[in-house]
Enzyme design. Sequence first.
Site: not given
Length: 282
Positions: A97, A132, A164, A197, A219
């Site tokens: 697995r 992410k 950011k 950003e 962005d």
Amino acid sequence: MDKEITHQFIQNALKEDVGDGDHTSLATIKAGTQGKAKLLVKDTGILAGVELAKQILNVVDTNIKIDVFITDGQEVKPGDVAFMIEGDARNILTAERLILNCMQRMSGIATKTNQIVKLLKGTNTQVLDTRKTTPGMRYLEKWAVKIGGGVNHRFGLYDMILIKDNHVDYSGGIRQAIENANRYINDTNKKLAIEIEVRNLDELEQVLQTGKVNRILLDNFNFNDLRQAVSIVAGRYITEASGGITIDNIREYADCGVDYISVGALTHSVKSLDLSLKAVKL
């Protein structure tokens, strides 16, 4: 492959899955029973995780033999056999697995990445991953991106400064954020690249007036503004586009001339490749 990272991951994953024993195998299979199994491909895509599977088997049982037919990065189709393994049947099932969970996800990521890489062919733009990722699996997922032909962005919060919108707002503005970042690097003797950003052309102009960065993240720019931004930067800084980018429009973004396009979907919402480990009679 960083074997120290992958070894720790394997140990943790086996502890989570096996606990005090694989009681189904212990209850149904006689000790010492020898088994053979094949890794069967049931989908079309790019295979990833073979090298990891070899290490998983080695951690579970150094006596399990593996015969590899298809290596990481190769295209596969339904019916292909990636490898055969032979050894203690109980231990094969203990590893089963974990091998499948890792290889299915890694292959899905590699397949998605490779699809985008092909869409970008003929441009000077490369696809980047993001942070992410699945907690605990970031190394494997970013490894899969590379297998698929993509490029890794920063691994975590520690290997790059990425300013950011929230950092800008908390620090009091673009110029202040950049100045603070450069002061921090000087004070700590860190060797870190700085990326910032920007959300519009006005913010881009503020960055260009300040300087002292390595990369500019554009962005959620529309195509017209993105082309203009790339023209204004004129190669002085590395450019990266993100936000609202999909399979359907990524080529148009690349045609705007950016160096990189970051795509969170490579790792946060990818479809796993269908694989299975099937017993083979000796």
